[in-house]
Design a protein around this motif. Structure first.
Motif, mmCIF file in Angstrom:
data_model
loop_
_atom_site.group_PDB
_atom_site.id
_atom_site.type_symbol
_atom_site.label_atom_id
_atom_site.label_comp_id
_atom_site.label_asym_id
_atom_site.label_seq_id
_atom_site.Cartn_x
_atom_site.Cartn_y
_atom_site.Cartn_z
ATOM 1 N N PRO A 372 28.270 68.964 61.574
ATOM 2 C CA PRO A 372 28.099 68.380 62.893
ATOM 3 C C PRO A 372 27.599 66.697 62.583
ATOM 4 C CG PRO A 372 26.663 70.374 62.697
ATOM 5 C CD PRO A 372 27.791 70.253 61.626
ATOM 6 N N GLU A 373 27.101 66.586 61.222
ATOM 7 C CA GLU A 373 26.469 65.208 60.810
ATOM 8 C C GLU A 373 27.821 64.143 60.594
ATOM 9 O OE1 GLU A 373 26.104 68.036 58.996
ATOM 10 O OE2 GLU A 373 25.906 67.532 56.890
ATOM 11 N N ALA A 374 28.856 64.767 60.405
ATOM 12 C CA ALA A 374 30.073 64.146 60.240
ATOM 13 C C ALA A 374 30.594 63.501 61.321
ATOM 14 C CB ALA A 374 31.102 64.706 59.284
ATOM 15 N N LEU A 375 30.414 63.944 62.720
ATOM 16 C CA LEU A 375 31.035 63.404 63.840
ATOM 17 C C LEU A 375 30.149 62.054 64.183
ATOM 18 C CD1 LEU A 375 31.003 66.874 65.773
ATOM 19 C CD2 LEU A 375 33.006 65.598 64.786
ATOM 20 N N GLU A 376 31.185 61.224 64.442
ATOM 21 C CA GLU A 376 30.582 59.844 64.512
ATOM 22 C C GLU A 376 29.909 59.442 65.845
ATOM 23 O OE1 GLU A 376 32.840 56.119 62.399
ATOM 24 O OE2 GLU A 376 34.030 57.308 63.696
ATOM 25 N N VAL A 377 28.829 58.611 65.990
ATOM 26 C CA VAL A 377 28.339 58.267 66.990
ATOM 27 C C VAL A 377 27.971 56.960 67.150
ATOM 28 C CG1 VAL A 377 27.322 60.480 67.766
ATOM 29 C CG2 VAL A 377 25.911 58.884 66.373
ATOM 30 N N TRP A 378 28.084 56.196 68.022
ATOM 31 C CA TRP A 378 27.695 54.600 68.166
ATOM 32 C C TRP A 378 26.444 54.482 69.057
ATOM 33 C CZ3 TRP A 378 29.027 52.463 63.616
ATOM 34 C CH2 TRP A 378 30.162 52.743 63.069
ATOM 35 N N SER A 379 25.535 53.770 68.682
ATOM 36 C CA SER A 379 24.460 53.367 69.484
ATOM 37 C C SER A 379 25.049 52.522 70.495
ATOM 38 C CB SER A 379 23.230 52.903 69.021
ATOM 39 O OG SER A 379 23.250 51.551 68.874
ATOM 40 N N VAL A 380 24.417 52.924 71.870
ATOM 41 C CA VAL A 380 24.929 52.242 73.011
ATOM 42 C C VAL A 380 24.656 50.606 72.948
ATOM 43 C CG1 VAL A 380 24.285 51.768 75.671
ATOM 44 C CG2 VAL A 380 24.834 54.249 74.526
ATOM 45 N N GLU A 381 23.448 50.522 72.081
ATOM 46 C CA GLU A 381 22.817 49.109 72.099
ATOM 47 C C GLU A 381 24.029 48.413 71.208
ATOM 48 O OE1 GLU A 381 21.632 45.880 70.094
ATOM 49 O OE2 GLU A 381 21.661 47.332 68.711
ATOM 50 N N LEU A 382 24.345 48.965 70.081
ATOM 51 C CA LEU A 382 25.340 48.252 69.089
ATOM 52 C C LEU A 382 26.837 48.121 69.768
ATOM 53 C CD1 LEU A 382 26.665 47.092 66.607
ATOM 54 C CD2 LEU A 382 26.682 49.467 65.512
ATOM 55 N N LEU A 383 27.199 49.055 70.405
ATOM 56 C CA LEU A 383 28.371 49.089 71.201
ATOM 57 C C LEU A 383 28.574 48.065 72.138
ATOM 58 C CD1 LEU A 383 30.755 52.094 71.225
ATOM 59 C CD2 LEU A 383 31.516 50.354 72.487
ATOM 60 N N GLY A 384 27.436 48.147 73.064
ATOM 61 C CA GLY A 384 27.500 47.217 74.090
ATOM 62 C C GLY A 384 27.453 45.881 73.712
ATOM 63 N N ARG A 385 26.852 45.428 72.460
ATOM 64 C CA ARG A 385 26.489 44.062 72.092
ATOM 65 C C ARG A 385 27.882 43.731 71.400
ATOM 66 N NH1 ARG A 385 24.525 43.322 67.299
ATOM 67 N NH2 ARG A 385 23.346 45.322 67.104
ATOM 68 N N LEU A 386 28.429 44.533 70.601
ATOM 69 C CA LEU A 386 29.631 44.150 69.915
ATOM 70 C C LEU A 386 30.994 44.007 70.840
ATOM 71 C CD1 LEU A 386 30.554 43.557 67.124
ATOM 72 C CD2 LEU A 386 31.390 45.578 66.637
ATOM 73 N N LEU A 387 31.010 45.108 71.771
ATOM 74 C CA LEU A 387 31.902 45.540 72.569
ATOM 75 C C LEU A 387 31.754 45.612 74.299
ATOM 76 C CD1 LEU A 387 33.985 47.414 70.097
ATOM 77 C CD2 LEU A 387 34.615 45.004 70.756
ATOM 78 N N PRO A 388 31.060 44.695 74.725
ATOM 79 C CA PRO A 388 30.426 45.042 76.151
ATOM 80 C C PRO A 388 31.381 45.453 77.155
ATOM 81 C CG PRO A 388 30.658 42.410 75.600
ATOM 82 C CD PRO A 388 31.082 43.247 74.386
#
Ligand code: CR1
Length: 826
Positions: A372-388
């Protein structure tokens, strides 16, 4: 020195004569590199040789491109953050059939092919199994004449070079490009702009339709570098296209002239960092952002490239799935799904519903893990800032998806929350494996057991909703690199027995079965193994200064260092043997002489893995010098295990260690390479071991340990590792010996970090499987004593593992997922 290419001549006819090859080589050196033969450095010679060989692939490559363009048939685009290619020269010599001609040409000039070849630095653009699998797959795709392109990143620094300092891992950068690569073709003219940051805007277009656009905050250039991927025994030569990042405006002359020289090139530094190094440390927020940037960078460039360069001008993108299938190699490229939606909806004005239908038909997803720890997640904050814009698209996909879930399971709000692409805890984040599952036609695991566990556990909600989306494709390895090239002795023996058809049709190895009963064949087989051991011993003496006996059992465990793979279990076996000898319970002279070989890199931020490396080296230091054990038991742990070393080590192995906890290793591919090279496996029923065991048969495999359902039971019952320690004298003896400071100059705390975890937690049930493992090793000892029976088993391992060719994997992908057809080049 032994050769990497000595047996390649027989498989292909040569496109050059010794005379023409020699004159091309000298021309390269003089007129392309400006070097006189008499003054050439070893690198000059390597570059000239590589460029000479490459020259004989280029016509086929260009013909392949025009054939594929003319036919417009469906292509496979493999999106992968990793390609662990291994040395390129031997593979190119094999594919072109030029090995003998090259050898003779160089010899005529007083040069040695193997010496020149040995200077090649392998492109380490991957970590382990996933990256090596991608490299095997593009080899098979090319060999099978499938129009295919591999897309990835041209990291300036590959996977770190491992060294040991006082037995502890230290990481050095891997500047594999410092002398340039003769295998790449740069195309700065074809650079693609990739944007980041910024904001989104609504507007009404000329036709009065409400639309959204992404106003990008900044941009970098993605510069493509093309590499040839020659098929074996065919004219087909496919392309691997790796992207390198460059600033759009690398240099600010005004700032420079004002005297701030660092600021003048800041844009360049920021941009180039994107393709600087594979898997940058991501324990800092900057590191996380850089990884997500890498992912979007290569995926955006690849989609733009395929749409604008490969598809014909004006192609109707609502039909894109008829021309290409994008295979997502794990979650790293999954941001491609919202990127294609953005292109279709925002840039091409296609309505959302049509775009979504097309997108889902275009992508397929391979999952490579169970942790389970190998399944990638990206924080909404980061994703929204980098790729709105991408975040908005993900939200909309999720909204529609959850409506579908609620419709299928009315009132089951818990399920909807479980399946949401957005997780709420511990922080709001985007679950990339869920996005991949929703946005793809097919989802596959990489071995039967793994695919089953994906359906039943990791992605169970999704398999209940869409049972037919799930399928399996068991991994495979290329027989070109991992048999024909790496084990010329065995390859020749096989070819003499059954002909050369096996190189492209590995199931033909079945024809070897009767030879297992033939005493003279067995003796030749043993001679090959013995010669491979000699070759390895020579290499390791040169490379690492490690002295090894050639006439011992080679017991090998090579793979990334991870707790679930259980290098600790192997180490406890060694310590147990030593402990028993010290206590007088076992006579050293009764131990079969054994060299236990480890090869493993630990992720730089993974403390436990690094401690285990230190412990292995500490045990090695004592055991290798213990007078009691001289000539009986030795540990070899060469640093910096990589493809180059694997190609020498695997053919020398007698015993293959595949001892992960059942239910944790998705597949494994090293396990396949060992069996195919005539090692017997000691292993658990995990990953592809299950299929190897079924194929080779119980008699020829040392099976041990808990099964996956048993593991679940033990864990559910409340696993207590301490109870195993207290209840097992030999286990207690081994652990106590480590704790006594016997391997740490009397320091009793040196390995506290490892031991306290083992006795208190032991997440991967090392202690629970210990006794079964030691018992299985006792069986190995007995079996090895009968060399005739052992070689019979080893030959049957070779004969029965043809299934594990990556050609078969690719055929499965074609039949079950891709539905693309061969397009032979005439
Ligand atoms: C898995 O751990 C598998 C390879 C290739 C690895 C291994 O069991 O053989 O993928 N996963 O499918 C991986 O590297 C990043 O994840």
């Amino acid at each position: 020195m032994h050769t990497v290419t000595e047996n390649t001549q027989r498989f292909s006819s040569s496109p050059a004569t010794v005379e023409s090859f020699t004159s091309e080589f000298v021309r390269q050196l003089r007129y392309e590199q400006g070097v006189d033969l008499g003054f050439a450095s070893s690198d000059d010679l390597y570059q000239a040789l590589a460029r000479t060989v490459r020259r004989y692939m280029i016509d086929n490559w260009l013909d392949t491109l025009s054939t594929q363009t003319a036919k417009g048939a469906k292509a496979v685009a493999y999106l992968s953050a990793e390609y662990l290619m291994g040395p390129q020269l031997p593979n190119a010599l094999l594919a072109t059939g030029l090995a003998e001609v090259a050898r003779d040409s160089l010899a005529a000039l007083g040069l040695d092919l193997d010496e020149i070849g040995a200077t090649e630095v392998e492109p380490g653009l991957g970590n382990g199994g996933l990256g090596r699998l991608a490299a095997c797959f593009i080899d098979s795709l090319a060999t099978m004449d499938i129009p295919a392109v591999g897309y990835g990143i041209r990291y300036e620094y590959g996977i770190f070079r491992q060294t040991f300092v006082d037995g502890r891992q230290a990481e050095q950068p891997d500047p594999w490009l410092s002398k340039g690569s003769p295998w790449e073709f740069a195309h700065p003219d074809m650079a693609v702009e990739v944007g980041f940051h910024g904001h989104t805007e609504r507007y009404t277009d000329a036709a009065g339709v409400e639309r959204t656009r992404w106003v990008r905050g900044d941009c970098v250039l993605a510069v493509p570098y093309n590499y040839m991927v020659p098929g074996y025994g065919t004219k087909n030569v496919n392309t691997l296209r790796l992207w390198s990042a460059k600033a759009t405006n690398a240099f600010d002359l005004q700032i420079f002239n004002a005297g701030d020289y660092e600021a003048a090139v800041r844009a360049q530094t920021v941009a180039e960092n994107i393709s600087k190094v594979i898997y940058p440390e991501d324990s800092t927020p900057q590191g996380k952002e850089l990884r997500l940037k890498q992912q979007y960078f290569f995926v955006a460039a690849s989609l733009a490239d395929f749409i604008n360069q490969t598809l014909p001008q004006g192609f109707d993108l609502t039909k894109i799935h008829e021309r290409v299938t994008f295979q997502l190699n794990d979650t790293h490229p999954v941001i491609a799904i919202p990127e294609l939606m953005r292109i279709l909806v925002d840039e091409r004005g296609i309505d959302w519903a049509t775009a979504w239908d097309v997108t889902r038909k275009t992508f397929n997803y391979t999952c490579h893990t169970l942790l389970p720890e190998a399944l990638e997640v990206w924080s909404v904050e980061l994703l929204g800032r980098l790729l709105p814009r991408h975040l908005e698209i993900i939200f909309q996909i999720n909204e529609e998806f959850l409506a579908e879930v609620r419709k299928a399971y009315p009132g089951d709000e818990l399920r909807a929350r479980r399946m949401s692409i957005i997780q709420e805890q511990p922080e709001r984040a985007v679950r990339m494996a869920f996005l991949a599952s929703i946005g793809s036609s097919k989802i596959n695991g990489v071995a039967e057991l793994h695919s089953q566990l994906l359906r039943d556990k990791v992605l169970n909600d999704f398999s209940e909703l869409w049972p037919s989306k799930f399928t399996n494709v068991t991994n495979g390895v290329t027989p070109r690199r991992f048999l024909a090239l790496s084990n010329p002795g065995l390859a020749n023996l096989i070819t003499e027995a059954i002909g050369e058809g096996w190189v492209k049709d590995l199931e033909r190895l079945r024809e070897l079965e009767p030879f297992a009963e033939d005493a003279s064949f067995r003796s030749e087989f043993r001679a090959v193994k013995a010669a491979n051991k000699e070759r390895f011993v020579e290499l390791i003496a040169q490379r690492d200064g490690i002295e090894l006996p050639a006439d011992a059992m080679y017991d090998v465990m090579v793979k990334r260092l991870h707790e679930y793979k259980r290098q600790m279990l192997k180490l406890l076996h060694v310590v147990t043997l030593y402990d028993r000898v010290l206590r007088g319970e076992l006579r050293a002279s009764d131990i079969t002489p054994r060299v236990v070989t480890f090869g493993a890199k630990a992720a730089p931020g993974y403390k436990m893995a690094k401690e285990i490396i230190a412990l292995i080296n500490a045990v090695a230091k004592v055991v290798n010098h213990a007078p009691e054990l001289q000539g009986r038991l030795q540990i070899a742990f060469p640093a910096n295990y990589n493809v180059t070393l694997a190609e020498k080590l695997i053919p020398a192995a007698d015993l293959s260690e595949q001892i992960s906890l059942a239910g944790k290793e998705a597949s494994g591919t090293g396990n396949m390479k060992f069996a195919l090279n005539g090692a017997l496996t000691i292993g658990t029923l995990d990953g592809a071991n299950v299929e190897i065991y079924d194929l080779v048969g119980d008699e020829h495999f040392f099976l041990f340990g808990l099964t996956e359902p048993q593991v679940a039971d033990v864990v559910d019952a409340g696993y207590k590792p301490g109870a195993y320690y207290e209840g097992n004298r030999s286990l207690k003896g081994a652990i106590d010996l480590i704790a006594s400071g016997a391997f740490s100059n009397g320091d009793r705390n040196a390995f506290e970090f490892v031991l306290s975890d083992l006795l208190g937690k032991d997440r991967f049930l090392v202690l629970a499987d210990y006794q079964a493992y030691v018992d299985a090793q006792d069986k190995v000892e007995v079996a090895y004593a009968d060399q005739e029976a052992w070689s019979r088993s080893a030959i049957l391992n070779v004969a029965r593992t043809g299934f594990f060719s990556s050609d078969r994997s690719i055929q499965d992908y074609l039949d079950r997922i891709w539905h693309a057809k061969p397009q032979p080049v005439r």
